[in-house]
Scaffold this active site. Structure first.
Site, PDB file in Angstrom:
ATOM      1  CG  HIS B 161      28.626  54.047  11.536  1.00 34.65           C
ATOM      2  ND1 HIS B 161      28.966  55.016  12.446  1.00 34.65           N
ATOM      3  CD2 HIS B 161      27.447  53.545  11.956  1.00 34.65           C
ATOM      4  CE1 HIS B 161      28.013  55.088  13.375  1.00 34.65           C
ATOM      5  NE2 HIS B 161      27.081  54.207  13.088  1.00 34.65           N
ATOM      6  CB  ALA B 162      33.467  55.698  12.808  1.00 31.87           C
TER       7      ALA B 162
END
Lengths: 215, 237
Positions: B161-162
């Site tokens: 994810h980010a």
């Protein structure tokens, strides 16, 4: 209050002293802030904050009695005079702090901390920033944590503010190796690495000014 | 008819975009109010956005279109400056395409949801008609020709994810190596956190990290260390 006594109640006059010190600091370090911003942003952070804080000091020349009214005036003035992203961000910080401070004519340590924390929550809500995104949050969040734990440990307001200023400076320096994930700097991707975030730098000045005003 | 607000860093940009959109409806469109510029230069001002919201106010609602980053911050702050008694929607649409689409649809009497959807979809015709010109993916490490590579399994709960993507991009960004991450038959440039996120690689997914260049071994080792440590997201055991 005698001139030699330690500040234990943050009155409107003390807040104005804080703002005045911050205005002086952005004037003194404006070129540095703009230089940081020219590396990873649009090269206007110093000039924007100078314009904003000059407008703030003009707006609070005859300050209102309540801390909340003063801080609201500060926030609205920054919103209308700064222009860049720091306008709505610093504006939101002071507006949320104003709401938390309300009608009080002076704030004790916990009330000041609550106001600062409300301001930081506002910045988070506005900018959706998290720790490590290379933003003003990375200076402000450790600063308020230090302020809080110092007060819990029985420190004076002045000592707590000095601890907060030290943590803000460390947080500012820690933004240098980070990859920017928010704001104009995020367009640069990895090229943002190796530069201190200008917003974290001005936030450190804000906390340093607070420590000066409370000493 | 809904009202529309345009928030831009530049008055000239906003006025021209509004004039361009108005050409589609010849003055019979919705009220379009502009909040653009701040303190005499480029910038946005939440109190100006507030005034524009009042000017464009309609019981049918107001759609707000914005240009760059701080225009969004100022529009959000404008909503916080006091109660507004009509529905307001901040649109993720691109400013020019979104405004033209929104003005046309609003002029036809569509409701706020419909106009908002139309604005958000405004890039689709451009993307479709330019598909053959789409930017080729960044030059990547050619498969099978890397100086160093490793196969790894993502152990952290959320995968790439980010934040893990940013950690990888940060780590390899400073090195003298081109690094690719492959997952599920797709390849991403490891120095781009956005590309890494588009792999959609979750927990348990196998990824291949490969690199070419002077620092290839160091880059692969750095990614390996982060992946195996779960990007610092694993519960201490």
């Amino acid at each position: 209050m005698g001139s030699l006594s330690v500040v234990e109640a943050v009155t409107v006059d003390v807040l104005v002293g804080w703002l005045s010190a911050f205005r002086d600091a952005v004037h003194e370090h404006g070129a540095y802030l703009t230089e940081l911003d020219s590396a990873i942003g649009d090269a206007d952070h110093g000039a924007n904050l100078i314009r904003g804080m000059d407008a703030v000091m003009a707006a609070v020349a005859s300050p209102p009695e309540a801390t909340g009214d003063l801080l609201k005036k500060v926030g609205m003035t920054l919103v209308t005079s700064v222009g860049g992203a720091s306008g709505p961000l610093y504006g939101t910080f002071f507006l949320r702090m104003a709401t938390a401070s309300g009608d009080a004519t002076s704030l004790d340590g916990p009330a000041l901390l609550a106001g600062l924390e409300a301001g930081l929550e506002g910045i988070v809500a506005r900018g959706k920033a998290e720790a490590g995104d290379k933003t003003m949050y990375d200076a402000l969040a450790p600063a308020l944590a230090a302020f809080s734990s110092s007060l819990d440990g029985g420190a004076s307001l002045a000592d707590a503010a000095r601890a907060a200023a030290g943590a803000a400076a460390a947080g500012r320096d820690a933004t240098e190796p980070m990859l920017a994930l928010k704001g104009r700097a995020s367009y640069l991707g990895e090229r943002s690495i190796g530069h201190i975030d200008p917003g974290a730098a001005s936030s450190a000045l804000l906390l340093d000014s607070l420590a000066g005003a409370l000493s | 008819m809904i009202g529309i607000v345009v928030v831009s860093h530049s008055p000239a940009l906003a006025e021209a975009a509004v004039a361009l959109a108005d050409e589609m409806v010849h003055g019979s469109g919705p009220v379009v109010a502009v909040a653009a510029g701040a303190a005499g230069g480029f910038g946005t001002d939440a109190t100006e956005v507030r005034r524009a919201l009042e000017k464009a106010s309609s019981p049918d609602g107001v759609l707000v279109l914005m240009d760059l980053g701080s225009a969004v911050l100022s529009a959000e702050l404008a909503l916080e400056l006091g109660p507004i008694d009509v529905p307001v929607r901040l649109s993720a649409a691109p400013l020019v395409e979104g405004l033209v689409a929104a003005v046309v649809r609003a002029a036809g009497g569509a409701d706020l949801d419909t106009v908002s959807r139309e604005a958000e979809a405004a890039l689709v015709p451009k993307v479709t008609s330019l598909a053959e010109h789409a930017t080729p993916p960044a030059a990547l490490v050619p498969a099978g020709e890397s100086d160093a590579s490793v196969r790894l399994t993502l152990v952290n709960p959320q995968g790439l994810h980010a934040r893990p993507a940013a950690q990888i991009a940060t780590a390899v960004g400073g090195l003298s190596a081109d690094v690719a991450v492959e997952a599920g038959g797709r390849r991403a440039d490891a120095s781009s956190s956005l590309e890494l996120m588009t792999l959609g690689a979750g927990q348990g997914v196998e990824i291949t990290v490969s690199a070419v260049g002077a620092d290839a071994a160091q880059a692969v080792a750095a990614v390996r260390e982060m992946v195996e440590a779960g990007f610092g997201e694993l519960e201490a055991s």
